[in-house]
Motif scaffolding. Sequence first.
Motif, PDB file in Angstrom:
ATOM      1  N   PRO A  53      13.769 -64.194  22.534  1.00 10.39           N
ATOM      2  CA  PRO A  53      13.002 -64.938  21.536  1.00 10.39           C
ATOM      3  C   PRO A  53      13.788 -66.085  20.898  1.00 10.39           C
ATOM      4  O   PRO A  53      14.310 -65.967  19.798  1.00 10.39           O
ATOM      5  N   LEU A  54      13.874 -67.213  21.582  1.00 17.99           N
ATOM      6  CA  LEU A  54      14.630 -68.351  21.066  1.00 17.99           C
ATOM      7  C   LEU A  54      13.759 -69.439  20.449  1.00 17.99           C
ATOM      8  O   LEU A  54      14.216 -70.174  19.576  1.00 17.99           O
ATOM      9  N   ILE A  55      12.527 -69.565  20.901  1.00 19.24           N
ATOM     10  CA  ILE A  55      11.665 -70.609  20.356  1.00 19.24           C
ATOM     11  C   ILE A  55      11.304 -70.229  18.928  1.00 19.24           C
ATOM     12  O   ILE A  55      10.785 -69.154  18.671  1.00 19.24           O
ATOM     13  N   GLY A  56      11.629 -71.103  18.004  1.00 16.85           N
ATOM     14  CA  GLY A  56      11.414 -70.841  16.591  1.00 16.85           C
ATOM     15  C   GLY A  56      12.681 -70.398  15.884  1.00 16.85           C
ATOM     16  O   GLY A  56      12.707 -70.304  14.655  1.00 16.85           O
ATOM     17  N   ALA A  57      13.748 -70.134  16.642  1.00 17.82           N
ATOM     18  CA  ALA A  57      15.022 -69.733  16.041  1.00 17.82           C
ATOM     19  C   ALA A  57      15.788 -70.973  15.591  1.00 17.82           C
ATOM     20  O   ALA A  57      15.508 -72.090  16.023  1.00 17.82           O
ATOM     21  N   ASN A  58      16.778 -70.774  14.725  1.00 17.71           N
ATOM     22  CA  ASN A  58      17.673 -71.852  14.322  1.00 17.71           C
ATOM     23  C   ASN A  58      18.272 -72.450  15.596  1.00 17.71           C
ATOM     24  O   ASN A  58      18.781 -71.730  16.446  1.00 17.71           O
ATOM     25  N   GLY A  59      18.206 -73.769  15.741  1.00 13.68           N
ATOM     26  CA  GLY A  59      18.611 -74.427  16.973  1.00 13.68           C
ATOM     27  C   GLY A  59      20.097 -74.638  17.161  1.00 13.68           C
ATOM     28  O   GLY A  59      20.515 -75.246  18.150  1.00 13.68           O
ATOM     29  N   ASN A  60      20.925 -74.139  16.238  1.00 15.57           N
ATOM     30  CA  ASN A  60      22.370 -74.251  16.413  1.00 15.57           C
ATOM     31  C   ASN A  60      22.749 -73.554  17.710  1.00 15.57           C
ATOM     32  O   ASN A  60      22.372 -72.402  17.951  1.00 15.57           O
ATOM     33  N   ILE A  61      23.501 -74.241  18.563  1.00  8.68           N
ATOM     34  CA  ILE A  61      23.787 -73.716  19.898  1.00  8.68           C
ATOM     35  C   ILE A  61      24.531 -72.392  19.853  1.00  8.68           C
ATOM     36  O   ILE A  61      24.311 -71.521  20.695  1.00  8.68           O
ATOM     37  N   PHE A  62      25.387 -72.190  18.852  1.00 14.67           N
ATOM     38  CA  PHE A  62      26.112 -70.927  18.754  1.00 14.67           C
ATOM     39  C   PHE A  62      25.165 -69.788  18.350  1.00 14.67           C
ATOM     40  O   PHE A  62      25.324 -68.659  18.801  1.00 14.67           O
ATOM     41  N   ASN A  63      24.180 -70.097  17.528  1.00 11.10           N
ATOM     42  CA  ASN A  63      23.162 -69.110  17.182  1.00 11.10           C
ATOM     43  C   ASN A  63      22.348 -68.736  18.421  1.00 11.10           C
ATOM     44  O   ASN A  63      22.143 -67.559  18.705  1.00 11.10           O
ATOM     45  N   LEU A  64      21.897 -69.749  19.166  1.00  9.97           N
ATOM     46  CA  LEU A  64      21.102 -69.496  20.367  1.00  9.97           C
ATOM     47  C   LEU A  64      21.912 -68.728  21.413  1.00  9.97           C
ATOM     48  O   LEU A  64      21.398 -67.812  22.059  1.00  9.97           O
ATOM     49  N   MET A  65      23.183 -69.091  21.561  1.00 11.50           N
ATOM     50  CA  MET A  65      24.056 -68.402  22.507  1.00 11.50           C
ATOM     51  C   MET A  65      24.211 -66.937  22.101  1.00 11.50           C
ATOM     52  O   MET A  65      24.171 -66.040  22.952  1.00 11.50           O
ATOM     53  N   GLY A  66      24.348 -66.672  20.806  1.00 16.08           N
ATOM     54  CA  GLY A  66      24.484 -65.304  20.323  1.00 16.08           C
ATOM     55  C   GLY A  66      23.237 -64.475  20.574  1.00 16.08           C
ATOM     56  O   GLY A  66      23.319 -63.311  20.987  1.00 16.08           O
ATOM     57  N   ILE A  67      22.068 -65.061  20.321  1.00 18.38           N
ATOM     58  CA  ILE A  67      20.816 -64.348  20.558  1.00 18.38           C
ATOM     59  C   ILE A  67      20.664 -64.031  22.046  1.00 18.38           C
ATOM     60  O   ILE A  67      20.327 -62.909  22.431  1.00 18.38           O
ATOM     61  N   GLY A  76      21.764 -54.385  29.647  1.00 16.18           N
ATOM     62  CA  GLY A  76      22.790 -53.923  30.573  1.00 16.18           C
ATOM     63  C   GLY A  76      23.432 -55.018  31.407  1.00 16.18           C
ATOM     64  O   GLY A  76      23.949 -54.753  32.489  1.00 16.18           O
ATOM     65  N   MET A  77      23.411 -56.247  30.910  1.00 20.69           N
ATOM     66  CA  MET A  77      23.933 -57.389  31.674  1.00 20.69           C
ATOM     67  C   MET A  77      25.154 -57.981  30.958  1.00 20.69           C
ATOM     68  O   MET A  77      25.216 -59.175  30.674  1.00 20.69           O
ATOM     69  N   GLN A  78      26.151 -57.129  30.684  1.00 18.56           N
ATOM     70  CA  GLN A  78      27.332 -57.555  29.946  1.00 18.56           C
ATOM     71  C   GLN A  78      28.109 -58.657  30.667  1.00 18.56           C
ATOM     72  O   GLN A  78      28.562 -59.616  30.037  1.00 18.56           O
ATOM     73  N   GLU A  79      28.270 -58.515  31.966  1.00 15.56           N
ATOM     74  CA  GLU A  79      29.009 -59.526  32.732  1.00 15.56           C
ATOM     75  C   GLU A  79      28.295 -60.872  32.703  1.00 15.56           C
ATOM     76  O   GLU A  79      28.931 -61.918  32.580  1.00 15.56           O
ATOM     77  N   GLU A  80      26.979 -60.847  32.808  1.00 13.82           N
ATOM     78  CA  GLU A  80      26.200 -62.084  32.754  1.00 13.82           C
ATOM     79  C   GLU A  80      26.312 -62.732  31.380  1.00 13.82           C
ATOM     80  O   GLU A  80      26.402 -63.956  31.267  1.00 13.82           O
ATOM     81  N   ALA A  81      26.351 -61.906  30.317  1.00 15.74           N
ATOM     82  CA  ALA A  81      26.495 -62.427  28.955  1.00 15.74           C
ATOM     83  C   ALA A  81      27.826 -63.155  28.799  1.00 15.74           C
ATOM     84  O   ALA A  81      27.886 -64.263  28.260  1.00 15.74           O
ATOM     85  N   LYS A  82      28.872 -62.537  29.299  1.00 17.51           N
ATOM     86  CA  LYS A  82      30.205 -63.147  29.217  1.00 17.51           C
ATOM     87  C   LYS A  82      30.255 -64.440  30.029  1.00 17.51           C
ATOM     88  O   LYS A  82      30.755 -65.461  29.554  1.00 17.51           O
ATOM     89  N   GLU A  83      29.709 -64.403  31.238  1.00 15.89           N
ATOM     90  CA  GLU A  83      29.677 -65.578  32.112  1.00 15.89           C
ATOM     91  C   GLU A  83      28.889 -66.718  31.470  1.00 15.89           C
ATOM     92  O   GLU A  83      29.323 -67.872  31.480  1.00 15.89           O
ATOM     93  N   MET A  84      27.735 -66.393  30.899  1.00 17.25           N
ATOM     94  CA  MET A  84      26.900 -67.401  30.248  1.00 17.25           C
ATOM     95  C   MET A  84      27.651 -68.065  29.091  1.00 17.25           C
ATOM     96  O   MET A  84      27.671 -69.298  28.977  1.00 17.25           O
ATOM     97  N   CYS A  85      28.285 -67.264  28.242  1.00 18.99           N
ATOM     98  CA  CYS A  85      29.020 -67.809  27.093  1.00 18.99           C
ATOM     99  C   CYS A  85      30.158 -68.722  27.537  1.00 18.99           C
ATOM    100  O   CYS A  85      30.388 -69.779  26.940  1.00 18.99           O
ATOM    101  N   GLU A  86      30.858 -68.332  28.583  1.00 18.05           N
ATOM    102  CA  GLU A  86      31.940 -69.171  29.102  1.00 18.05           C
ATOM    103  C   GLU A  86      31.405 -70.503  29.615  1.00 18.05           C
ATOM    104  O   GLU A  86      31.978 -71.558  29.347  1.00 18.05           O
ATOM    105  N   LYS A  87      30.296 -70.461  30.340  1.00 18.85           N
ATOM    106  CA  LYS A  87      29.700 -71.696  30.856  1.00 18.85           C
ATOM    107  C   LYS A  87      29.223 -72.593  29.720  1.00 18.85           C
ATOM    108  O   LYS A  87      29.392 -73.810  29.772  1.00 18.85           O
ATOM    109  N   ILE A  88      28.619 -71.997  28.701  1.00 16.30           N
ATOM    110  CA  ILE A  88      28.106 -72.775  27.569  1.00 16.30           C
ATOM    111  C   ILE A  88      29.244 -73.471  26.839  1.00 16.30           C
ATOM    112  O   ILE A  88      29.143 -74.656  26.511  1.00 16.30           O
ATOM    113  N   THR A  89      30.331 -72.749  26.575  1.00 17.41           N
ATOM    114  CA  THR A  89      31.441 -73.346  25.827  1.00 17.41           C
ATOM    115  C   THR A  89      32.138 -74.451  26.608  1.00 17.41           C
ATOM    116  O   THR A  89      32.773 -75.318  26.021  1.00 17.41           O
TER     117      THR A  89
END
Length: 112
Positions: A53-67, A76-89
């Motif tokens: 649920p990102l549409i309507g959330a605070n648009g700060n990229i760190f907030n969206l990345m956290g959600i 159950g996608m811990q590795e994907e979460a870590k990979e996504m955060c690394e790519k975003i940063t």
Amino acid sequence: MNAKKNMTRREALKKMGAVAAGIGLGIGGVHATDVPGLSDKEKKQEKIKPKCPLIGANGNIFNLMGIASSTLKRNGMQEEAKEMCEKITKSGSYEMALSIISDYVDVTSQYE
């Protein structure tokens, strides 16, 4: 050398024929299976993406990345979460970061 060209968010949306919605994240529920020109093999390789649920959330990229990261971890996608955060940063732009998020989760409204 990798000859594969990275598609920009705008090119991806254009290819899908979708109109950006909300904060520009959503491909409006359009999935890889809806993209014209993808082979059956490419469609099958597309991972299931949890709804986030990102549409309507605070648009700060760190907030969206956290959600998005929390959504992945809850599914159950811990590795994907870590990979996504690394790519975003490492992405270098807000638009690219949004595109990366939408690669990992199915962006939905907070009110759905």
